[in-house]
Design an enzyme around this catalytic site. Structure first.
Site, mmCIF file in Angstrom:
data_model
loop_
_atom_site.group_PDB
_atom_site.id
_atom_site.type_symbol
_atom_site.label_atom_id
_atom_site.label_comp_id
_atom_site.label_asym_id
_atom_site.label_seq_id
_atom_site.Cartn_x
_atom_site.Cartn_y
_atom_site.Cartn_z
ATOM 1 N N SER A 10 0.835 -1.209 0.000
ATOM 2 C CA SER A 10 0.000 0.000 0.000
ATOM 3 C C SER A 10 0.869 1.259 0.000
ATOM 4 O O SER A 10 0.532 2.263 -0.632
ATOM 5 C CB SER A 10 -0.980 0.015 1.180
ATOM 6 O OG SER A 10 -0.318 0.307 2.373
ATOM 7 N N ASN A 11 2.006 1.218 0.691
ATOM 8 C CA ASN A 11 2.907 2.383 0.655
ATOM 9 C C ASN A 11 3.559 2.529 -0.718
ATOM 10 O O ASN A 11 3.752 3.647 -1.191
ATOM 11 C CB ASN A 11 3.960 2.274 1.763
ATOM 12 C CG ASN A 11 3.371 2.641 3.116
ATOM 13 O OD1 ASN A 11 2.923 3.769 3.314
ATOM 14 N ND2 ASN A 11 3.332 1.681 4.029
ATOM 15 N N ILE B 285 16.563 -7.299 6.729
ATOM 16 C CA ILE B 285 17.437 -6.260 7.291
ATOM 17 C C ILE B 285 18.653 -6.104 6.380
ATOM 18 O O ILE B 285 19.336 -7.082 6.058
ATOM 19 C CB ILE B 285 17.843 -6.613 8.735
ATOM 20 C CG1 ILE B 285 16.585 -6.532 9.612
ATOM 21 C CG2 ILE B 285 18.917 -5.661 9.263
ATOM 22 C CD1 ILE B 285 16.784 -6.952 11.044
ATOM 23 N N LEU B 286 18.890 -4.862 5.948
ATOM 24 C CA LEU B 286 20.016 -4.600 5.041
ATOM 25 C C LEU B 286 21.330 -4.638 5.827
ATOM 26 O O LEU B 286 21.387 -4.162 6.973
ATOM 27 C CB LEU B 286 19.839 -3.237 4.374
ATOM 28 C CG LEU B 286 18.600 -3.095 3.471
ATOM 29 C CD1 LEU B 286 18.390 -1.631 3.073
ATOM 30 C CD2 LEU B 286 18.711 -3.982 2.225
ATOM 31 N N ASN C 292 12.872 4.708 5.441
ATOM 32 C CA ASN C 292 11.976 3.604 5.820
ATOM 33 C C ASN C 292 10.731 4.177 6.492
ATOM 34 O O ASN C 292 10.777 5.266 7.056
ATOM 35 C CB ASN C 292 12.715 2.684 6.813
ATOM 36 C CG ASN C 292 11.868 1.519 7.274
ATOM 37 O OD1 ASN C 292 11.154 0.897 6.482
ATOM 38 N ND2 ASN C 292 11.918 1.213 8.565
ATOM 39 N N HIS D 188 7.925 3.190 9.460
ATOM 40 C CA HIS D 188 7.720 2.262 10.578
ATOM 41 C C HIS D 188 6.409 2.620 11.290
ATOM 42 O O HIS D 188 6.135 3.787 11.537
ATOM 43 C CB HIS D 188 8.908 2.359 11.544
ATOM 44 C CG HIS D 188 8.824 1.377 12.659
ATOM 45 N ND1 HIS D 188 9.097 0.033 12.491
ATOM 46 C CD2 HIS D 188 8.451 1.524 13.952
ATOM 47 C CE1 HIS D 188 8.910 -0.593 13.635
ATOM 48 N NE2 HIS D 188 8.520 0.285 14.544
ATOM 49 N N ASP E 275 15.677 0.740 12.978
ATOM 50 C CA ASP E 275 14.652 1.761 13.271
ATOM 51 C C ASP E 275 15.182 2.933 14.105
ATOM 52 O O ASP E 275 14.471 3.477 14.947
ATOM 53 C CB ASP E 275 13.448 1.122 13.992
ATOM 54 C CG ASP E 275 12.774 0.055 13.134
ATOM 55 O OD1 ASP E 275 12.812 0.172 11.898
ATOM 56 O OD2 ASP E 275 12.205 -0.889 13.707
ATOM 57 N N GLU F 75 0.134 6.348 7.182
ATOM 58 C CA GLU F 75 1.431 6.025 6.547
ATOM 59 C C GLU F 75 1.402 6.410 5.076
ATOM 60 O O GLU F 75 2.319 7.037 4.556
ATOM 61 C CB GLU F 75 1.721 4.518 6.644
ATOM 62 C CG GLU F 75 2.062 4.010 8.015
ATOM 63 C CD GLU F 75 2.463 2.542 7.973
ATOM 64 O OE1 GLU F 75 3.102 2.096 7.011
ATOM 65 O OE2 GLU F 75 2.120 1.814 8.923
HETATM 66 C C1 GAR Z 1 3.545 -0.959 6.975
HETATM 67 O O1 GAR Z 1 2.678 -0.851 8.052
HETATM 68 C C2 GAR Z 1 4.947 -0.559 7.381
HETATM 69 O O2 GAR Z 1 4.985 0.493 8.305
HETATM 70 C C3 GAR Z 1 5.444 -1.829 8.007
HETATM 71 O O3 GAR Z 1 4.971 -2.847 7.147
HETATM 72 C C4 GAR Z 1 3.735 -2.429 6.580
HETATM 73 C C5 GAR Z 1 3.798 -2.609 5.073
HETATM 74 O O4 GAR Z 1 2.557 -2.322 4.496
HETATM 75 N N1 GAR Z 1 6.853 -1.852 8.126
HETATM 76 C C6 GAR Z 1 7.482 -2.319 9.200
HETATM 77 O O5 GAR Z 1 6.916 -2.816 10.140
HETATM 78 C C7 GAR Z 1 8.988 -2.203 9.143
HETATM 79 N N2 GAR Z 1 9.563 -2.395 10.425
HETATM 80 P P1 GAR Z 1 2.402 -2.124 2.930
HETATM 81 O O6 GAR Z 1 3.022 -3.351 2.281
HETATM 82 O O7 GAR Z 1 0.925 -2.048 2.699
HETATM 83 O O8 GAR Z 1 3.131 -0.856 2.546
#
Ligand code: GAR
Length: 194
Positions: free
Chosen positions: A21-22, A97-98, A112, A114, A150, A179
Site C-alpha cells: 500500500s505504501n 534487514i540490510l 523507511n 515504521h 529503526d 502512513e
Molecule cells: C507498513 O505498516 C509498514 O509500516 C510496516 O509494514 C507495513 C507494510 O505495508 N513496516 C514495518 O513494520 C517495518 N519495520 P504495505 O506493504 O501495505 O506498505
C-alpha cells in the site's frame, strides 16, 4: 542526498515484501507533475507479493530477489541500483534487514516507514505492544536508515489516537492510512532541501 536530475526528478527504488500500500502511494505521488521522483525500480524478496504484481502491471522494472543467500541477494540488488541510476531507496514493508555494508554504499539515501512513534516500539508487532501497554497514542514515522534498526534520523512523524476498543488489526488499519499519506510527504520534504 542525491542531486536532482533532468526535469528536477531523481530515480527512486521501492523495496517491498508484501501488500504494497505504501508502494502504491509513492507510485501515485511519482505521477504528479511536481513530484521529485521517477519510480524506476521495485525490489521484492517475495514472488507472491501483491505489491510486485502492482509494480509489473504499472510497467515499473520489478525484480524478485532470492534471499536464501543474503550476500548474493545484496550483490544483485546493488548492481540493479547502479544500472538504473537509483538515488533514493524507500523501504516499504521490506522485511529483510540490510547489511551494514549495503547501507554504507547508499549512505543517507535509504529511508523507511515504521508503524510507531519512534524511538518508541522499534522492531516487530508494534500494534500489539502499544495496546498491551495501554498507550494513549501511537502513529507512524518516516526515517533515514542507519546501521541500527529503526534508529536513523526522523524525517516525518504523525500521531494516531488509540481508542478503548482498539485491536491490533483496527489500529494497523488506521495507522496504515496515515502512513500512505506521510510517506510521499516525507520524500518531497527531503528532496526539497537539495
Ligand atoms: C507498513 O505498516 C509498514 O509500516 C510496516 O509494514 C507495513 C507494510 O505495508 N513496516 C514495518 O513494520 C517495518 N519495520 P504495505 O506493504 O501495505 O506498505
Amino acid at each position: 542526498m542525491a542531486k536532482l536530475i533532468g526535469k528536477n526528478k531523481i530515480y527512486c527504488a521501492v523495496f517491498i515484501s508484501g501488500r504494497g500500500s505504501n508502494l502504491k502511494s509513492i507510485f501515485r505521488y511519482s505521477k504528479k507533475k511536481n513530484s521529485k521522483i521517477i519510480l524506476k525500480l521495485v525490489v521484492s524478496n517475495k514472488l507472491s507479493a501483491p505489491g510486485a504484481k502492482f509494480a509489473k502491471k504499472n510497467k515499473i522494472i520489478t525484480q524478485i530477489v532470492n534471499y536464501e543467500n543474503t550476500i548474493k541477494a545484496e550483490k544483485e540488488i546493488l548492481s540493479l541500483l547502479k544500472k538504473n541510476d537509483i538515488k533514493l531507496i524507500c523501504l516499504a514493508g521490506f522485511l529483510k534487514i540490510l547489511s551494514k555494508n549495503f547501507i554504507k554504499n547508499f549512505n543517507g539515501k535509504i529511508i523507511n516507514i515504521h508503524p510507531s512513534l519512534l524511538p518508541k516500539y522499534k522492531g516487530l508487532n508494534t500494534h500489539e505492544r502499544v495496546i498491551k501497554n495501554k498507550e494513549s497514542y501511537s502513529g507512524c514515522t518516516v526515517h533515514f536508515v542507519n546501521k541500527k534498526l529503526d534508529s536513523g534520523k526522523i524525517i516525518l512523524q504523525q500521531k494516531v489516537k488509540l481508542y478503548k476498543l482498539d485491536t491490533p488489526k483496527k489500529l494497523e488499519k488506521r495507522i496504515l492510512k496515515i502512513e500512505n499519506k506521510i510517506y510521499p510527504k516525507a520524500i518531497n520534504q527531503i528532496l526539497s532541501k537539495i
